[in-house]
Scaffold this active site. Structure first.
Site, PDB file in Angstrom:
ATOM      1  N   PRO A  12      28.998   2.290  -2.761  1.00 33.70           N
ATOM      2  CA  PRO A  12      28.210   3.304  -3.464  1.00 33.70           C
ATOM      3  C   PRO A  12      28.814   4.676  -3.218  1.00 33.70           C
ATOM      4  CG  PRO A  12      27.075   2.590  -1.467  1.00 33.70           C
ATOM      5  CD  PRO A  12      28.274   1.710  -1.612  1.00 33.70           C
ATOM      6  N   MET A  13      29.018   5.448  -4.300  1.00 36.78           N
ATOM      7  CA  MET A  13      29.630   6.766  -4.176  1.00 36.78           C
ATOM      8  C   MET A  13      28.906   7.753  -5.083  1.00 36.78           C
ATOM      9  SD  MET A  13      33.678   5.670  -4.026  1.00 36.78           S
ATOM     10  CE  MET A  13      33.508   4.349  -5.237  1.00 36.78           C
ATOM     11  N   CYS A  95      25.614   8.609   4.793  1.00 39.72           N
ATOM     12  CA  CYS A  95      26.088   9.758   4.029  1.00 39.72           C
ATOM     13  C   CYS A  95      25.981  11.037   4.852  1.00 39.72           C
ATOM     14  CB  CYS A  95      25.286   9.897   2.741  1.00 39.72           C
ATOM     15  SG  CYS A  95      25.828  11.282   1.702  1.00 39.72           S
ATOM     16  N   LYS A 134      23.647   0.358   5.197  1.00 37.33           N
ATOM     17  CA  LYS A 134      25.032   0.825   5.297  1.00 37.33           C
ATOM     18  C   LYS A 134      25.054   2.008   6.250  1.00 37.33           C
ATOM     19  CE  LYS A 134      29.161   1.950   2.619  1.00 37.33           C
ATOM     20  NZ  LYS A 134      29.528   3.329   3.023  1.00 37.33           N
ATOM     21  N   ASN A 206      33.785  -1.260   5.795  1.00 37.18           N
ATOM     22  CA  ASN A 206      34.150  -0.290   4.753  1.00 37.18           C
ATOM     23  C   ASN A 206      35.002   0.800   5.394  1.00 37.18           C
ATOM     24  OD1 ASN A 206      32.364   2.466   3.328  1.00 37.18           O
ATOM     25  ND2 ASN A 206      34.027   1.375   2.340  1.00 37.18           N
ATOM     26  N   GLY A 207      35.925   1.351   4.602  1.00 37.88           N
ATOM     27  CA  GLY A 207      36.659   2.512   5.075  1.00 37.88           C
ATOM     28  C   GLY A 207      38.164   2.375   4.996  1.00 37.88           C
ATOM     29  N   GLY A 208      38.778   3.070   4.040  1.00 35.00           N
ATOM     30  CA  GLY A 208      40.221   3.232   4.014  1.00 35.00           C
ATOM     31  C   GLY A 208      41.041   2.085   3.482  1.00 35.00           C
ATOM     32  N   GLY A 228      36.009   1.659  -1.571  1.00 37.67           N
ATOM     33  CA  GLY A 228      35.472   2.813  -2.259  1.00 37.67           C
ATOM     34  C   GLY A 228      36.459   3.506  -3.166  1.00 37.67           C
ATOM     35  N   ARG A 229      37.114   4.533  -2.639  1.00 38.32           N
ATOM     36  CA  ARG A 229      37.958   5.382  -3.485  1.00 38.32           C
ATOM     37  C   ARG A 229      39.087   4.630  -4.186  1.00 38.32           C
ATOM     38  NH1 ARG A 229      39.693   9.794   0.568  1.00 38.32           N
ATOM     39  NH2 ARG A 229      39.120   8.160   2.040  1.00 38.32           N
TER      40      ARG A 229
END
Length: 330
Positions: A12-13, A95, A134, A206-208, A228-229
């Site tokens: 989610p972003m 967040c 999360k 999650n992450g990177g 994510g990104r």
């Protein structure tokens, strides 16, 4: 959903994973779990629900991420989300934005695991769909060893079906949300240790992550991986997710068919009063590394927000891409 199967999710972003983004991503992968942007519980209770919660049926499985720290409000918002047809309710405990901090939720909740537990218990009592959390590995000067354990123990004791962990600390003082995505070092080992300590609980990481090879490596240790990104900025990567989860050889992406689907969707959106750019802004990275990708991006950037623009702009942009040449290495 949270059984023995491995899960790949698109994170989610805020300002990114809206309904148009999710429709687009679903054309690329049938099996990925998709998430809404974080929606504050108060907004659902008092705001324009259809605009906040509406989604296309093709998006399933899709989870609603809630922001808040009041168990009663979260429970009411979750019931509304379940009535809209979401497959999961996820509580945001990660967040770091100023807006979230001022509301004393998001990553701030890492400091108050008892509050998180009360929220999870209220959510579980209000809906029959999975309730997940999360979080980060810690915030500010917290020790990630104790902070993450405290949150995990509390949420699982309250009945959470899964815990997704962003493998960075969040620095709430002195760093912007953008810096929080890059500066605190990633600590995958900390999340792996949590999984080893909780072998019978679903824990995702999650992450990177930038490639599906990285995802595959993590899935050998973790129950799920959230991207994510990279999923957003280079969305063609999602076309390999279904094959990865099925341990099969990926098939070439049907770009013409994808553009046809998105053009039809965009025309429906424009006909209902929306703008083409609402849809195509999520598609600018689709052809990254291919000849003509720059011209594709230019056409979408210049023309998609023009009043009256329709799917002909998307088709013109697609025509600038040369698919006969192999994609360049990233």
């Amino acid at each position: 959903m949270y059984s023995k199967q491995k899960i790949f999710a698109v994170a989610p972003m805020i300002d990114w994973t809206d309904r148009h983004c999710r429709f687009f991503h679903r054309q690329l992968t049938a099996r990925a779990l998709l998430y809404t942007e974080m929606v504050v519980a108060d907004a659902i209770l008092h705001g324009p629900r259809d605009r906040l919660l509406g989604f296309d049926a093709c998006e399933h499985p899709v989870a609603l991420q809630l922001g808040g720290s009041d168990p009663e409000k979260l429970a009411k918002a979750a019931r509304i989300g379940a009535e809209y047809g979401y497959n999961e309710i996820n509580l945001n405990v990660g967040c770091p934005s100023d807006r979230v901090q001022s509301g004393t939720f998001g990553a701030c909740l890492m400091r108050t695991p008892d509050v998180v537990g009360a929220c999870v218990a209220a959510l579980k009592a209000s809906v029959t769909i999975p309730v997940t959390v999360k979080c980060r590995i810690g915030v500010d000067d917290q020790d990630p060893e104790t902070a993450l354990d405290a949150v995990a123990e509390t949420v699982f004791a309250a009945g959470a079906d899964a815990l997704w962990v962003h493998a960075r600390k969040a620095w709430l003082q002195g760093l912007s949300p953008k810096e929080n995505r890059e500066i605190p070092p990633l600590d995958y080992d900390r999340v792996h240790r949590l999984k080893m300590a909780c072998p019978n609980k679903f824990i995702g990481i999650n992450g990177g992550f930038h490639t599906l090879d990285e995802v595959k490596l993590q899935l050998s240790v973790m129950d799920g991986v959230m991207m994510g990104r990279a999923a957003y900025q280079t969305p063609a990567i999602l076309a390999g997710v279904d094959a990865l989860l099925a341990d099969q050889t990926p098939q070439d992406l049907d770009f013409p068919g994808l553009i046809d689907s998105m053009a039809e969707y965009a025309d429906r959106h424009v006909a209902s009063g929306g703008r083409l750019g609402h849809v195509t802004r999520h598609m600018v990275g689709l052809f990254q590394g291919r000849p003509g990708a720059r011209r594709y991006r230019q056409i979408l950037s210049m023309e998609a927000n023009r009043p009256g623009a329709g799917s002909e702009v998307l088709r013109e942009a697609f025509a600038a891409v040369d698919l006969s040449v192999a994609q360049e290495a990233a």
